[in-house]
Design an enzyme around this catalytic site. Structure first.
Site, PDB file in Angstrom:
ATOM      1  N   SER A  15       0.848  -1.193   0.000  1.00  0.00           N
ATOM      2  CA  SER A  15       0.000   0.000   0.000  1.00  0.00           C
ATOM      3  C   SER A  15       0.881   1.239   0.000  1.00  0.00           C
ATOM      4  O   SER A  15       1.573   1.524   0.983  1.00  0.00           O
ATOM      5  CB  SER A  15      -0.892   0.005   1.249  1.00  0.00           C
ATOM      6  OG  SER A  15      -1.337   1.322   1.498  1.00  0.00           O
ATOM      7  N   HIS A  40      -0.952  -1.473  -4.359  1.00  0.00           N
ATOM      8  CA  HIS A  40      -2.253  -1.154  -3.767  1.00  0.00           C
ATOM      9  C   HIS A  40      -2.398   0.363  -3.605  1.00  0.00           C
ATOM     10  O   HIS A  40      -1.568   1.009  -2.967  1.00  0.00           O
ATOM     11  CB  HIS A  40      -2.312  -1.840  -2.400  1.00  0.00           C
ATOM     12  CG  HIS A  40      -3.610  -1.759  -1.667  1.00  0.00           C
ATOM     13  ND1 HIS A  40      -4.632  -2.675  -1.846  1.00  0.00           N
ATOM     14  CD2 HIS A  40      -4.056  -0.893  -0.737  1.00  0.00           C
ATOM     15  CE1 HIS A  40      -5.645  -2.361  -1.046  1.00  0.00           C
ATOM     16  NE2 HIS A  40      -5.317  -1.280  -0.361  1.00  0.00           N
ATOM     17  N   ASP A  42      -4.702   3.336  -2.152  1.00  0.00           N
ATOM     18  CA  ASP A  42      -5.785   3.641  -1.219  1.00  0.00           C
ATOM     19  C   ASP A  42      -6.373   5.005  -1.539  1.00  0.00           C
ATOM     20  O   ASP A  42      -5.734   6.035  -1.307  1.00  0.00           O
ATOM     21  CB  ASP A  42      -5.255   3.634   0.222  1.00  0.00           C
ATOM     22  CG  ASP A  42      -5.016   2.222   0.720  1.00  0.00           C
ATOM     23  OD1 ASP A  42      -5.950   1.403   0.650  1.00  0.00           O
ATOM     24  OD2 ASP A  42      -3.887   1.934   1.156  1.00  0.00           O
ATOM     25  N   MET A  44      -9.124   7.799  -0.823  1.00  0.00           N
ATOM     26  CA  MET A  44      -9.997   8.233   0.285  1.00  0.00           C
ATOM     27  C   MET A  44     -10.568   9.611  -0.004  1.00  0.00           C
ATOM     28  O   MET A  44      -9.851  10.483  -0.508  1.00  0.00           O
ATOM     29  CB  MET A  44      -9.189   8.300   1.579  1.00  0.00           C
ATOM     30  CG  MET A  44      -8.514   7.000   1.933  1.00  0.00           C
ATOM     31  SD  MET A  44      -7.554   7.189   3.434  1.00  0.00           S
ATOM     32  CE  MET A  44      -6.896   5.536   3.585  1.00  0.00           C
ATOM     33  N   HIS A  74      -8.102   0.445  -4.267  1.00  0.00           N
ATOM     34  CA  HIS A  74      -9.042   0.273  -3.146  1.00  0.00           C
ATOM     35  C   HIS A  74      -9.758   1.606  -2.905  1.00  0.00           C
ATOM     36  O   HIS A  74      -9.158   2.553  -2.402  1.00  0.00           O
ATOM     37  CB  HIS A  74      -8.230  -0.176  -1.912  1.00  0.00           C
ATOM     38  CG  HIS A  74      -9.039  -0.307  -0.664  1.00  0.00           C
ATOM     39  ND1 HIS A  74      -8.462  -0.397   0.591  1.00  0.00           N
ATOM     40  CD2 HIS A  74     -10.392  -0.380  -0.452  1.00  0.00           C
ATOM     41  CE1 HIS A  74      -9.412  -0.504   1.500  1.00  0.00           C
ATOM     42  NE2 HIS A  74     -10.586  -0.490   0.906  1.00  0.00           N
ATOM     43  N   MET A  76     -12.133   3.975  -1.035  1.00  0.00           N
ATOM     44  CA  MET A  76     -12.827   4.240   0.232  1.00  0.00           C
ATOM     45  C   MET A  76     -13.544   5.574   0.054  1.00  0.00           C
ATOM     46  O   MET A  76     -13.155   6.603   0.606  1.00  0.00           O
ATOM     47  CB  MET A  76     -11.814   4.274   1.383  1.00  0.00           C
ATOM     48  CG  MET A  76     -11.312   2.878   1.744  1.00  0.00           C
ATOM     49  SD  MET A  76      -9.731   2.914   2.629  1.00  0.00           S
ATOM     50  CE  MET A  76      -8.614   3.026   1.238  1.00  0.00           C
ATOM     51  N   MET A 145     -11.190  -5.871   5.563  1.00  0.00           N
ATOM     52  CA  MET A 145     -10.468  -4.810   6.271  1.00  0.00           C
ATOM     53  C   MET A 145     -10.150  -5.322   7.667  1.00  0.00           C
ATOM     54  O   MET A 145     -11.044  -5.644   8.447  1.00  0.00           O
ATOM     55  CB  MET A 145     -11.333  -3.548   6.397  1.00  0.00           C
ATOM     56  CG  MET A 145     -11.437  -2.667   5.169  1.00  0.00           C
ATOM     57  SD  MET A 145      -9.897  -2.097   4.407  1.00  0.00           S
ATOM     58  CE  MET A 145      -8.965  -1.435   5.776  1.00  0.00           C
ATOM     59  N   GLY A 150      -8.884   4.165   6.730  1.00  0.00           N
ATOM     60  CA  GLY A 150      -8.612   5.594   6.864  1.00  0.00           C
ATOM     61  C   GLY A 150      -7.139   5.913   7.030  1.00  0.00           C
ATOM     62  O   GLY A 150      -6.686   6.939   6.549  1.00  0.00           O
ATOM     63  N   ASP A 183      -6.338  -6.488   4.400  1.00  0.00           N
ATOM     64  CA  ASP A 183      -5.779  -5.135   4.353  1.00  0.00           C
ATOM     65  C   ASP A 183      -5.825  -4.481   5.733  1.00  0.00           C
ATOM     66  O   ASP A 183      -6.900  -4.204   6.254  1.00  0.00           O
ATOM     67  CB  ASP A 183      -6.615  -4.319   3.341  1.00  0.00           C
ATOM     68  CG  ASP A 183      -6.039  -2.937   3.098  1.00  0.00           C
ATOM     69  OD1 ASP A 183      -4.957  -2.632   3.601  1.00  0.00           O
ATOM     70  OD2 ASP A 183      -6.710  -2.157   2.379  1.00  0.00           O
ATOM     71  N   GLY A 184      -4.644  -4.259   6.294  1.00  0.00           N
ATOM     72  CA  GLY A 184      -4.558  -3.498   7.538  1.00  0.00           C
ATOM     73  C   GLY A 184      -3.797  -4.204   8.635  1.00  0.00           C
ATOM     74  O   GLY A 184      -4.146  -5.314   9.042  1.00  0.00           O
TER      75      GLY A 184
HETATM   76  C1  DX5 Z   1      -6.347   1.622   5.362  1.00  0.00           C
HETATM   77  C2  DX5 Z   1      -5.825   1.168   4.020  1.00  0.00           C
HETATM   78  C3  DX5 Z   1      -4.703   0.179   4.078  1.00  0.00           C
HETATM   79  C4  DX5 Z   1      -3.515   0.637   4.848  1.00  0.00           C
HETATM   80  C5  DX5 Z   1      -2.536  -0.492   5.003  1.00  0.00           C
HETATM   81  O1  DX5 Z   1      -7.472   2.382   5.192  1.00  0.00           O
HETATM   82  O2  DX5 Z   1      -6.856   0.579   3.273  1.00  0.00           O
HETATM   83  O3  DX5 Z   1      -4.349  -0.223   2.765  1.00  0.00           O
HETATM   84  O4  DX5 Z   1      -2.887   1.735   4.299  1.00  0.00           O
HETATM   85  O5  DX5 Z   1      -1.497  -0.020   5.822  1.00  0.00           O
HETATM   86  P1  DX5 Z   1      -1.010  -0.836   7.099  1.00  0.00           P
HETATM   87  O6  DX5 Z   1      -0.452  -2.132   6.605  1.00  0.00           O
HETATM   88  O7  DX5 Z   1       0.021   0.078   7.689  1.00  0.00           O
HETATM   89  O8  DX5 Z   1      -2.196  -1.029   8.005  1.00  0.00           O
HETATM   90 ZN    ZN Z   2      -6.306  -0.454   1.338  1.00  0.00          ZN
END
Ligand code: DX5
Ligand code: ZN
Length: 234
Positions: A15, A40, A42, A44, A74, A76, A145, A150, A183-184
């Site tokens: 990510s 990946h 992210d 937002m 991804h 969000m 998740m 976030g 993820d996370g």
């Molecule tokens: C959170 C994201 C993740 C996150 C992963 O909202 O979707 O992709 O950045 O990072 P780590 O592995 O640090 O939790």
């Molecule tokens: Zn993600």
């Protein structure tokens, strides 16, 4: 990776949310060099999650530099239907949106599929697997998740393991062929448990960009490849 979709049972998807944005391209080259299978993104919007990150122009410009890399996007964001095709056009190969973010998940899935991209649906930690009952058979990926979305760098929520196993059972019992993405909060301590529970795509943010040394990460990759071999011999 497009051509090789599903050539392995476990994939690594770093990510870039946790990367150094001032040299994003070089950060991506670095993790690809370490053995990442895809990247990946992210996305937002500050509404679906309490943070704003990157968007369409970032995907588009990185696509120009990395023309053969699989982009795992991804979303969000609320009402993902307004943007999914733009993300495909920008270079997304897999577009994942949250089941909680739209009233019309089936319509969104169909529109992503028609565009030729792979489609994933994500579940927040508080969302049950049963919500996907009517759409399991048309999904390429279910994203679990394992933190509240976030921010990178949060702690893995351990009840996610039960959810991954539940999805794996549903998949086996019904012959569905979606991959399970997690993820996370992944790191060297929980990665084996997550793989044993049934995960196929592993997202690493802070662990990879803010923590692991190249040696540590290579050690994890070796572990994963061994698990992968065992799984594919099952
Ligand atoms: C959170 C994201 C993740 C996150 C992963 O909202 O979707 O992709 O950045 O990072 P780590 O592995 O640090 O939790
Ligand atoms: Zn993600």
């Amino acid at each position: 990776m497009n051509k090789e979709w599903k050539n392995k049972s476990v994939f690594i998807s770093p990510s870039i949310l946790a990367a150094d944005f001032s040299c994003l391209g070089d950060e991506i080259s670095k993790v690809l060099g370490l053995g990442a299978d895809m990247i990946h993104f992210d996305v937002m919007d500050g509404v679906f999650v309490p943070n704003i990150s990157l968007g369409i122009p970032v995907v588009e410009s990185l696509r120009k530099r990395f023309d053969n890399v699989f982009f795992d996007v991804h979303l969000m964001i609320v009402e993902p239907e307004r943007y999914v095709l733009d993300f495909v056009k920008a270079g997304g190969n897999l577009i994942t949106f949250h089941i909680e973010s739209t009233r019309h998940p089936h319509r969104v899935i169909e529109s992503i599929k028609r565009s030729g991209a792979k489609v994933g649906v994500a579940l927040n930690p508080g969302t049950p697997v049963i919500l996907l009952k009517e759409i399991f058979d048309i999904l390429d990926v279910v994203l679990v998740m394992s933190v509240n979305p976030g921010f990178y760098g949060q702690s893995f929520i351990s009840s996610s393991l039960k959810k991954i196993s539940e999805l794996d059972v549903v998949r086996k019992e019904n012959g569905f062929d979606f991959l399970i993405e997690v993820d996370g909060g992944l790191n060297e301590k929980n990665v084996e448990k997550v793989i044993s529970a049934g995960a196929n795509i592993l997202v690493f943010g802070a662990f990879l960009f803010k923590g692991a040394t190249a040696e540590n990460f290579k050690a994890i990759l070796d572990k994963i490849r061994i698990e992968d071999k065992i799984k594919s011999e099952d």
